[in-house]
Design an enzyme around this catalytic site. Sequence first.
Site, PDB file in Angstrom:
ATOM      1  N   TYR A 167       6.371 -14.219 -13.543  1.00 47.55           N
ATOM      2  CA  TYR A 167       5.272 -13.321 -13.161  1.00 47.55           C
ATOM      3  C   TYR A 167       3.929 -13.833 -13.694  1.00 47.55           C
ATOM      4  CZ  TYR A 167       2.866  -8.736 -12.791  1.00 47.55           C
ATOM      5  OH  TYR A 167       2.001  -7.704 -12.514  1.00 47.55           O
TER       6      TYR A 167
ATOM      7  N   ALA B  41       0.806  -1.231   0.000  1.00 49.38           N
ATOM      8  CA  ALA B  41       0.000   0.000   0.000  1.00 49.38           C
ATOM      9  C   ALA B  41       0.834   1.274   0.000  1.00 49.38           C
ATOM     10  CB  ALA B  41      -0.933  -0.003   1.211  1.00 49.38           C
TER      11      ALA B  41
ATOM     12  N   LYS C 265       0.723 -14.960 -11.560  1.00 57.22           N
ATOM     13  CA  LYS C 265      -0.556 -14.260 -11.709  1.00 57.22           C
ATOM     14  C   LYS C 265      -1.661 -15.203 -12.171  1.00 57.22           C
ATOM     15  CE  LYS C 265       0.673 -10.128 -10.369  1.00 57.22           C
ATOM     16  NZ  LYS C 265       0.171  -9.621  -9.074  1.00 57.22           N
TER      17      LYS C 265
HETATM   18  P1  NDP Z   1       4.619  -0.912  -7.397  1.00 61.19           P
HETATM   19  O1  NDP Z   1       5.956  -1.476  -7.695  1.00 61.19           O
HETATM   20  O2  NDP Z   1       4.327   0.505  -7.718  1.00 61.19           O
HETATM   21  O3  NDP Z   1       4.267  -1.177  -5.846  1.00 61.19           O
HETATM   22  C1  NDP Z   1       4.423  -2.442  -5.291  1.00 61.19           C
HETATM   23  C2  NDP Z   1       4.054  -2.394  -3.836  1.00 61.19           C
HETATM   24  O4  NDP Z   1       4.230  -3.698  -3.262  1.00 61.19           O
HETATM   25  C3  NDP Z   1       4.931  -1.442  -3.039  1.00 61.19           C
HETATM   26  O5  NDP Z   1       4.170  -0.886  -1.996  1.00 61.19           O
HETATM   27  C4  NDP Z   1       5.994  -2.389  -2.480  1.00 61.19           C
HETATM   28  O6  NDP Z   1       6.610  -1.824  -1.337  1.00 61.19           O
HETATM   29  C5  NDP Z   1       5.143  -3.613  -2.165  1.00 61.19           C
HETATM   30  N1  NDP Z   1       5.873  -4.861  -2.060  1.00 61.19           N
HETATM   31  C6  NDP Z   1       6.703  -5.408  -2.976  1.00 61.19           C
HETATM   32  N2  NDP Z   1       7.202  -6.556  -2.518  1.00 61.19           N
HETATM   33  C7  NDP Z   1       6.685  -6.745  -1.288  1.00 61.19           C
HETATM   34  C8  NDP Z   1       6.827  -7.759  -0.285  1.00 61.19           C
HETATM   35  N3  NDP Z   1       7.625  -8.826  -0.472  1.00 61.19           N
HETATM   36  N4  NDP Z   1       6.139  -7.630   0.870  1.00 61.19           N
HETATM   37  C9  NDP Z   1       5.347  -6.552   1.076  1.00 61.19           C
HETATM   38  N5  NDP Z   1       5.179  -5.583   0.186  1.00 61.19           N
HETATM   39  C10 NDP Z   1       5.845  -5.672  -0.981  1.00 61.19           C
HETATM   40  O7  NDP Z   1       3.579  -1.890  -8.138  1.00 61.19           O
HETATM   41  P2  NDP Z   1       2.145  -1.594  -8.787  1.00 61.19           P
HETATM   42  O8  NDP Z   1       1.377  -0.674  -7.942  1.00 61.19           O
HETATM   43  O9  NDP Z   1       2.335  -1.331 -10.213  1.00 61.19           O
HETATM   44  O10 NDP Z   1       1.517  -3.066  -8.692  1.00 61.19           O
HETATM   45  C11 NDP Z   1       0.612  -3.459  -7.672  1.00 61.19           C
HETATM   46  C12 NDP Z   1       0.023  -4.811  -8.052  1.00 61.19           C
HETATM   47  O11 NDP Z   1      -0.647  -4.704  -9.298  1.00 61.19           O
HETATM   48  C13 NDP Z   1       1.066  -5.901  -8.226  1.00 61.19           C
HETATM   49  O12 NDP Z   1       0.557  -7.126  -7.738  1.00 61.19           O
HETATM   50  C14 NDP Z   1       1.265  -5.963  -9.714  1.00 61.19           C
HETATM   51  O13 NDP Z   1       1.715  -7.209 -10.122  1.00 61.19           O
HETATM   52  C15 NDP Z   1      -0.148  -5.681 -10.185  1.00 61.19           C
HETATM   53  N6  NDP Z   1      -0.225  -5.202 -11.550  1.00 61.19           N
HETATM   54  C16 NDP Z   1       0.357  -4.012 -11.933  1.00 61.19           C
HETATM   55  C17 NDP Z   1       0.251  -3.579 -13.235  1.00 61.19           C
HETATM   56  C18 NDP Z   1       0.849  -2.293 -13.709  1.00 61.19           C
HETATM   57  O14 NDP Z   1       0.767  -2.032 -14.936  1.00 61.19           O
HETATM   58  N7  NDP Z   1       1.403  -1.450 -12.849  1.00 61.19           N
HETATM   59  C19 NDP Z   1      -0.441  -4.390 -14.240  1.00 61.19           C
HETATM   60  C20 NDP Z   1      -1.023  -5.590 -13.738  1.00 61.19           C
HETATM   61  C21 NDP Z   1      -0.913  -5.973 -12.441  1.00 61.19           C
HETATM   62  P3  NDP Z   1       8.100  -2.255  -0.864  1.00 61.19           P
HETATM   63  O15 NDP Z   1       8.918  -2.452  -2.090  1.00 61.19           O
HETATM   64  O16 NDP Z   1       8.547  -1.116   0.000  1.00 61.19           O
HETATM   65  O17 NDP Z   1       7.899  -3.505  -0.080  1.00 61.19           O
END
Ligand code: NDP
Length: 245
Positions: free
Chosen positions: A153, A12, A157
Amino acid sequence: MPKVKTAFITGASRGIGRAIAKKFAESGIKVTCTSRTVKDLEKIVSEIEENDGTALAAPIDVSEMTAFEEAVKKSAEKFGSVDVLVNNAGIVKDNLLLRMKEGDWDSVIDVNLKGCFNGIKAVTPHMMKNRFGRIINITSVSGMMGNPGQANYSAAKAGIIGLTKTVARELASRNITVNAIAPGYIDTDMTTDLSDKMREEMIKQIPLGRTGKTEEIAATALFLTSDEAAYITGQTIAVNGGLYM
Ligand code: NDP
């Protein structure tokens, strides 16, 4: 049917998860925000509080089951329930299959797929006790159509879609719905690495001719928490501008 009061949202601190946390908080839902980075979490929590929302920071790695369970327990103690889980945290480690390292396969499966399993395991006892729950898993268009360079990935998914359907069947009698949202190409940190040329090529494939906004995914997630969505379970809702239909 109770209106939802509390939500636990993974990943988040940035991108889609951040937009979901903000939108839920604006609707009066108390949100627990997780990510691995404390500083980023403090920022989103104070932003929500400045706008009269209620938020709690829970720094966890979603791939660690015990930490996840502890954080959900704390959230339930503080807010009285966990009505909604949004399994949103995700990472990419892209490479063509021939070059993909075993470690990159493992970590992407661990965070994206096992992270969802951990979250569902952690919230289910709380939701069963309340005889109410909404679980929303964020999958991807890559899990539905495949994408070169994303064997790890897209497998994770696609796995989320199967997990969603099975858990929806298992928990329906407890008044817990389980759905997935499959975003297309959304502007976030995850997609900034693409070159201008790749981006242009991608947009050409999208019937609506543009990338998506994080708020558009958040609006779909909010709908799934609403009383109006009570009869939807086991579904994957694509929000992708028509990229895959
Ligand atoms: P971001 O990279 O912008 O954000 C990812 C978030 O997940 C960050 O808050 C990060 O914080 C957190 N995160 C990553 N790894 C972990 C972990 N091991 N434990 C806890 N938190 C974690 O990604 P998006 O907002 O783009 O993506 C969000 C979701 O939407 C994902 O599941 C992605 O696969 C999916 N998605 C995104 C698309 C896109 O085009 N952007 C398309 C399709 C799906 P931190 O690194 O500090 O832990």
